[in-house]
Scaffold this motif. Structure first.
Motif, PDB file in Angstrom:
ATOM      1  N   ARG A 158      29.199  51.300  22.078  1.00  0.00           N
ATOM      2  CA  ARG A 158      30.409  50.793  21.425  1.00  0.00           C
ATOM      3  C   ARG A 158      30.389  49.261  21.331  1.00  0.00           C
ATOM      4  NH1 ARG A 158      35.283  53.931  21.471  1.00  0.00           N
ATOM      5  NH2 ARG A 158      36.419  52.007  21.961  1.00  0.00           N
ATOM      6  N   ALA A 159      29.524  48.608  22.097  1.00  0.00           N
ATOM      7  CA  ALA A 159      29.480  47.146  22.158  1.00  0.00           C
ATOM      8  C   ALA A 159      28.498  46.588  21.128  1.00  0.00           C
ATOM      9  CB  ALA A 159      29.079  46.690  23.562  1.00  0.00           C
ATOM     10  N   THR A 204      34.540  58.551  20.890  1.00  0.00           N
ATOM     11  CA  THR A 204      33.785  57.824  19.863  1.00  0.00           C
ATOM     12  C   THR A 204      32.949  58.794  19.029  1.00  0.00           C
ATOM     13  OG1 THR A 204      33.597  55.970  21.404  1.00  0.00           O
ATOM     14  CG2 THR A 204      32.172  55.926  19.469  1.00  0.00           C
ATOM     15  N   TYR A 207      32.337  60.582  25.163  1.00  0.00           N
ATOM     16  CA  TYR A 207      33.139  60.830  26.360  1.00  0.00           C
ATOM     17  C   TYR A 207      34.584  60.389  26.160  1.00  0.00           C
ATOM     18  CZ  TYR A 207      34.305  60.853  31.344  1.00  0.00           C
ATOM     19  OH  TYR A 207      34.891  61.102  32.564  1.00  0.00           O
ATOM     20  N   SER A 208      34.774  59.263  25.459  1.00  0.00           N
ATOM     21  CA  SER A 208      36.139  58.764  25.242  1.00  0.00           C
ATOM     22  C   SER A 208      36.588  58.949  23.795  1.00  0.00           C
ATOM     23  CB  SER A 208      36.220  57.276  25.614  1.00  0.00           C
ATOM     24  OG  SER A 208      35.428  56.499  24.737  1.00  0.00           O
ATOM     25  N   ARG A 253      29.107  58.609  29.949  1.00  0.00           N
ATOM     26  CA  ARG A 253      30.114  57.551  29.928  1.00  0.00           C
ATOM     27  C   ARG A 253      29.490  56.162  29.724  1.00  0.00           C
ATOM     28  NH1 ARG A 253      35.183  57.034  32.920  1.00  0.00           N
ATOM     29  NH2 ARG A 253      34.654  58.977  34.007  1.00  0.00           N
ATOM     30  N   MET A 254      28.383  55.881  30.417  1.00  0.00           N
ATOM     31  CA  MET A 254      27.770  54.549  30.341  1.00  0.00           C
ATOM     32  C   MET A 254      27.066  54.328  29.009  1.00  0.00           C
ATOM     33  SD  MET A 254      26.388  53.976  34.257  1.00  0.00           S
ATOM     34  CE  MET A 254      25.739  55.642  34.451  1.00  0.00           C
ATOM     35  N   GLU A 278      27.813  55.756  26.144  1.00  0.00           N
ATOM     36  CA  GLU A 278      28.833  55.610  25.097  1.00  0.00           C
ATOM     37  C   GLU A 278      29.443  54.213  25.133  1.00  0.00           C
ATOM     38  OE1 GLU A 278      33.094  57.566  23.687  1.00  0.00           O
ATOM     39  OE2 GLU A 278      32.609  57.195  25.791  1.00  0.00           O
ATOM     40  N   ALA A 279      29.783  53.727  26.327  1.00  0.00           N
ATOM     41  CA  ALA A 279      30.390  52.396  26.455  1.00  0.00           C
ATOM     42  C   ALA A 279      29.437  51.325  25.936  1.00  0.00           C
ATOM     43  CB  ALA A 279      30.765  52.128  27.910  1.00  0.00           C
ATOM     44  N   ALA A 280      28.160  51.469  26.235  1.00  0.00           N
ATOM     45  CA  ALA A 280      27.177  50.488  25.776  1.00  0.00           C
ATOM     46  C   ALA A 280      27.074  50.496  24.249  1.00  0.00           C
ATOM     47  CB  ALA A 280      25.821  50.771  26.406  1.00  0.00           C
TER      48      ALA A 280
END
Length: 296
Positions: free
Chosen positions: A268-269, A90, A87-88, A261-262, A264-266
């Motif tokens: 990345r961590a 990655t 989404y961003s 979105r959620m 992908e964010a997860a």
């Protein structure tokens, strides 16, 4: 020393030898051996050295421990094939590699497994090449790690896939088609397998391998379900080329969807990836424990 003194020296040697023989019962065997060797050298300075007994090969150790089971980890995509783009922005290939590296670390830390990777670093490996590596290493388990994308950005959650001639549902068919098209990045010298051939290859996998794959998939679902959001019916199947090893239980794990979105964010961590890897490590433990291998 002049020539006239040599007979006297010879007499002295004879006397010393006679005295030594008389004392032999009182002298340790090792001392006798050393003295005898010295006397032999004095009496025959030009003779060839005594040959030692030949060395024998060590005896085979009975009941030696079997080698640790080898787990082959397959970070999806790589090199010119970025996989899904999040989404961003990655890249799936980077998430897959980072998660596989963490799982490798955790598996090795248990001391119960050997681990091999289909790729280390950002490079392109054809699908067939990944399967060939697993077979060349005589892997006992193959885990392919991914984070795909879907047209529906609202879909999120992890899922696990095993090989089948037919897809379990339309969404899985789309994912399999996307994953199987990875070889298109290899250029004209890498030929993507047609859907018809994929189905034939899937039918050649042994029933024992299918059962092992299904058991591993069940273990992964059980481990992930307590820690992550999962798709409904999280164990699915389709004709994934990378899972077609006839004699190696194989699963493909979608850790989430880069299109969400959620998810992908997860992914990345690092902490989240460590949690996913921990769940998969537990699944590997459970899989091998049921077979009585690799877990003490």
């Amino acid at each position: 020393m002049d020539v006239a003194s040599r007979p006297t020296e010879r007499v002295d040697l004879v006397r010393r030898a006679t005295l030594f023989v008389g004392l032999a019962p009182l002298v340790p065997a090792a001392t006798f051996a050393r003295s005898h060797s010295h006397a032999h050298t004095l009496s025959a300075p030009h003779s060839s050295p005594t040959h030692t007994a030949p060395l024998h090969a060590p005896a085979v150790i009975r009941k030696a421990a079997a080698p640790l089971p080898l787990v082959m980890l397959d970070p999806g995509h790589g090199g010119k094939d970025p996989g899904a783009i999040g989404y961003s922005g990655t890249f799936e290939k980077h998430v897959a590699e980072a998660a596989a590296n963490e799982l490798e670390r955790q598996l090795l830390a248990t001391g119960r497994y050997r681990v091999a990777m289909t790729r280390t670093g950002d490079r392109f490996i054809p699908l067939e090449g990944r399967v060939d590596m697993a077979q060349a290493h005589k892997a006992e388990l193959f885990i392919s790690m991914h984070a795909d994308a879907l047209h529906d950005a609202s879909v999120r959650g992890a899922s696990v896939y095993t090989l089948s001639s037919n897809a379990s549902d339309s969404q899985t068919a789309t994912i399999a088609q996307s994953e199987n098209s990875a070889d298109l990045f290899g250029g004209p010298h890498v030929h993507a397998t047609s859907p018809a051939v994929q189905q034939i290859l899937a039918s050649l996998v042994s029933e024992e391998t299918r059962r092992g794959s299904a058991h591993m998939a069940s273990s992964v679902v059980s481990s992930l379900s307590s820690r992550l959001t999962m798709l409904s019916n999280p164990h699915r199947h389709a004709a994934f080329v990378v899972l077609k090893a006839a004699d190696i239980p194989s699963v493909l794990v979608e850790m989430g969807f880069m299109s969400n979105r959620m998810d992908e964010a997860a992914l990345r961590a690092a902490g989240h990836r460590a949690m996913v890897a921990g769940a998969m490590r537990d699944a590997v433990d459970r899989y091998f424990m049921s077979a009585g291998v690799g877990v003490g």
